[in-house]
Design a protein around this motif. Structure first.
Motif, mmCIF file in Angstrom:
data_model
loop_
_atom_site.group_PDB
_atom_site.id
_atom_site.type_symbol
_atom_site.label_atom_id
_atom_site.label_comp_id
_atom_site.label_asym_id
_atom_site.label_seq_id
_atom_site.Cartn_x
_atom_site.Cartn_y
_atom_site.Cartn_z
ATOM 1 N N GLU A 24 0.817 -1.210 0.000
ATOM 2 C CA GLU A 24 0.000 0.000 0.000
ATOM 3 C C GLU A 24 0.853 1.262 0.000
ATOM 4 O O GLU A 24 0.482 2.265 -0.604
ATOM 5 C CB GLU A 24 -0.924 -0.014 1.215
ATOM 6 C CG GLU A 24 -1.988 -1.087 1.127
ATOM 7 C CD GLU A 24 -2.897 -1.091 2.347
ATOM 8 O OE1 GLU A 24 -2.868 -0.109 3.107
ATOM 9 O OE2 GLU A 24 -3.621 -2.077 2.526
ATOM 10 N N ASP A 25 2.010 1.220 0.668
ATOM 11 C CA ASP A 25 2.886 2.396 0.713
ATOM 12 C C ASP A 25 3.400 2.733 -0.690
ATOM 13 O O ASP A 25 3.428 3.895 -1.093
ATOM 14 C CB ASP A 25 4.072 2.157 1.654
ATOM 15 C CG ASP A 25 3.649 2.034 3.108
ATOM 16 O OD1 ASP A 25 2.571 2.562 3.460
ATOM 17 O OD2 ASP A 25 4.407 1.418 3.889
ATOM 18 N N ASP A 26 3.800 1.705 -1.432
ATOM 19 C CA ASP A 26 4.298 1.929 -2.787
ATOM 20 C C ASP A 26 3.188 2.467 -3.688
ATOM 21 O O ASP A 26 3.421 3.366 -4.510
ATOM 22 C CB ASP A 26 4.862 0.638 -3.383
ATOM 23 C CG ASP A 26 6.152 0.207 -2.715
ATOM 24 O OD1 ASP A 26 6.846 1.070 -2.147
ATOM 25 O OD2 ASP A 26 6.463 -1.003 -2.756
ATOM 26 N N MET A 27 1.994 1.921 -3.548
ATOM 27 C CA MET A 27 0.871 2.379 -4.364
ATOM 28 C C MET A 27 0.550 3.841 -4.062
ATOM 29 O O MET A 27 0.311 4.636 -4.973
ATOM 30 C CB MET A 27 -0.365 1.509 -4.111
ATOM 31 C CG MET A 27 -0.183 0.062 -4.541
ATOM 32 S SD MET A 27 -0.007 -0.112 -6.308
ATOM 33 C CE MET A 27 -1.720 -0.126 -6.752
ATOM 34 N N ALA A 28 0.570 4.220 -2.781
ATOM 35 C CA ALA A 28 0.291 5.601 -2.388
ATOM 36 C C ALA A 28 1.373 6.528 -2.929
ATOM 37 O O ALA A 28 1.082 7.632 -3.414
ATOM 38 C CB ALA A 28 0.198 5.711 -0.876
ATOM 39 N N LYS A 32 0.829 9.581 -5.583
ATOM 40 C CA LYS A 32 1.247 10.936 -5.244
ATOM 41 C C LYS A 32 2.148 11.503 -6.339
ATOM 42 O O LYS A 32 2.008 12.661 -6.735
ATOM 43 C CB LYS A 32 1.980 10.932 -3.909
ATOM 44 C CG LYS A 32 2.382 12.292 -3.413
ATOM 45 C CD LYS A 32 3.084 12.194 -2.076
ATOM 46 C CE LYS A 32 3.577 13.546 -1.626
ATOM 47 N NZ LYS A 32 4.374 13.465 -0.396
ATOM 48 N N GLN A 33 3.065 10.684 -6.870
ATOM 49 C CA GLN A 33 3.957 11.132 -7.932
ATOM 50 C C GLN A 33 3.170 11.499 -9.190
ATOM 51 O O GLN A 33 3.461 12.506 -9.843
ATOM 52 C CB GLN A 33 4.965 10.037 -8.280
ATOM 53 C CG GLN A 33 6.161 10.008 -7.373
ATOM 54 C CD GLN A 33 7.208 9.028 -7.860
ATOM 55 O OE1 GLN A 33 6.880 8.023 -8.498
ATOM 56 N NE2 GLN A 33 8.459 9.306 -7.554
ATOM 57 N N LYS A 34 2.162 10.693 -9.535
ATOM 58 C CA LYS A 34 1.354 10.980 -10.719
ATOM 59 C C LYS A 34 0.604 12.292 -10.557
ATOM 60 O O LYS A 34 0.507 13.089 -11.490
ATOM 61 C CB LYS A 34 0.365 9.838 -10.978
ATOM 62 C CG LYS A 34 1.014 8.624 -11.597
ATOM 63 C CD LYS A 34 -0.014 7.566 -11.930
ATOM 64 C CE LYS A 34 0.654 6.326 -12.517
ATOM 65 N NZ LYS A 34 -0.331 5.300 -12.856
ATOM 66 N N GLU A 35 0.069 12.540 -9.362
ATOM 67 C CA GLU A 35 -0.659 13.780 -9.119
ATOM 68 C C GLU A 35 0.271 14.981 -9.216
ATOM 69 O O GLU A 35 -0.088 16.015 -9.792
ATOM 70 C CB GLU A 35 -1.331 13.735 -7.752
ATOM 71 C CG GLU A 35 -2.499 12.768 -7.694
ATOM 72 C CD GLU A 35 -3.058 12.602 -6.304
ATOM 73 O OE1 GLU A 35 -2.533 13.211 -5.355
ATOM 74 O OE2 GLU A 35 -4.039 11.846 -6.162
ATOM 75 N N GLU A 36 1.483 14.855 -8.683
ATOM 76 C CA GLU A 36 2.454 15.942 -8.763
ATOM 77 C C GLU A 36 2.842 16.205 -10.218
ATOM 78 O O GLU A 36 2.987 17.354 -10.627
ATOM 79 C CB GLU A 36 3.699 15.614 -7.941
ATOM 80 C CG GLU A 36 3.463 15.678 -6.448
ATOM 81 C CD GLU A 36 4.689 15.278 -5.653
ATOM 82 O OE1 GLU A 36 5.717 14.894 -6.242
ATOM 83 O OE2 GLU A 36 4.614 15.355 -4.413
ATOM 84 N N GLN A 37 2.986 15.143 -10.998
ATOM 85 C CA GLN A 37 3.351 15.297 -12.408
ATOM 86 C C GLN A 37 2.240 16.004 -13.172
ATOM 87 O O GLN A 37 2.500 16.855 -14.016
ATOM 88 C CB GLN A 37 3.645 13.928 -13.025
ATOM 89 C CG GLN A 37 4.202 13.993 -14.414
ATOM 90 C CD GLN A 37 5.557 14.672 -14.470
ATOM 91 O OE1 GLN A 37 6.362 14.535 -13.560
ATOM 92 N NE2 GLN A 37 5.806 15.395 -15.528
ATOM 93 N N LYS A 38 0.977 15.652 -12.873
ATOM 94 C CA LYS A 38 -0.150 16.307 -13.530
ATOM 95 C C LYS A 38 -0.176 17.786 -13.196
ATOM 96 O O LYS A 38 -0.402 18.638 -14.064
ATOM 97 C CB LYS A 38 -1.468 15.652 -13.110
ATOM 98 C CG LYS A 38 -1.727 14.329 -13.785
ATOM 99 C CD LYS A 38 -3.063 13.769 -13.357
ATOM 100 C CE LYS A 38 -3.296 12.382 -13.932
ATOM 101 N NZ LYS A 38 -4.575 11.817 -13.475
ATOM 102 N N ALA A 39 0.065 18.130 -11.919
ATOM 103 C CA ALA A 39 0.079 19.528 -11.505
ATOM 104 C C ALA A 39 1.205 20.276 -12.212
ATOM 105 O O ALA A 39 1.025 21.410 -12.663
ATOM 106 C CB ALA A 39 0.245 19.621 -9.992
ATOM 107 N N LEU A 40 2.360 19.646 -12.344
ATOM 108 C CA LEU A 40 3.491 20.263 -13.027
ATOM 109 C C LEU A 40 3.169 20.506 -14.495
ATOM 110 O O LEU A 40 3.496 21.567 -15.045
ATOM 111 C CB LEU A 40 4.710 19.341 -12.916
ATOM 112 C CG LEU A 40 5.937 19.978 -12.297
ATOM 113 C CD1 LEU A 40 6.658 18.961 -11.454
ATOM 114 C CD2 LEU A 40 6.837 20.490 -13.378
#
Length: 64
Positions: A24-28, A32-40
């Motif tokens: 679950e930690d890896d999935m989270a 989070k990385q995908k969301e940051e990339q979308k924001a960028l």
């Protein structure tokens, strides 16, 4: 020297990568990385629409 040794040799096939079991930690973390990339990406799109920031080009003096 036999006739089959000349020329380029074929590379060996790489073994297939095993799928890692993600907890679950890896999935989270990946989420989070995908969301940051979308924001960028959205910020880059907004910034590219405008002209240069703060640079007014060549400054000319008032004297002739």
């Amino acid at each position: 020297m036999s006739g089959r040794e000349g020329g380029k040799k074929k590379p060996l096939k790489a073994p297939k990568k095993q799928d890692k079991d993600l907890d679950e930690d890896d999935m989270a973390f990946k989420k989070k990385q995908k969301e940051e990339q979308k924001a960028l990406d959205t910020l880059k799109a907004k910034a590219s629409g405008k002209g240069p920031l703060g640079s007014s080009g060549i400054k000319k003096s008032g004297k002739k």
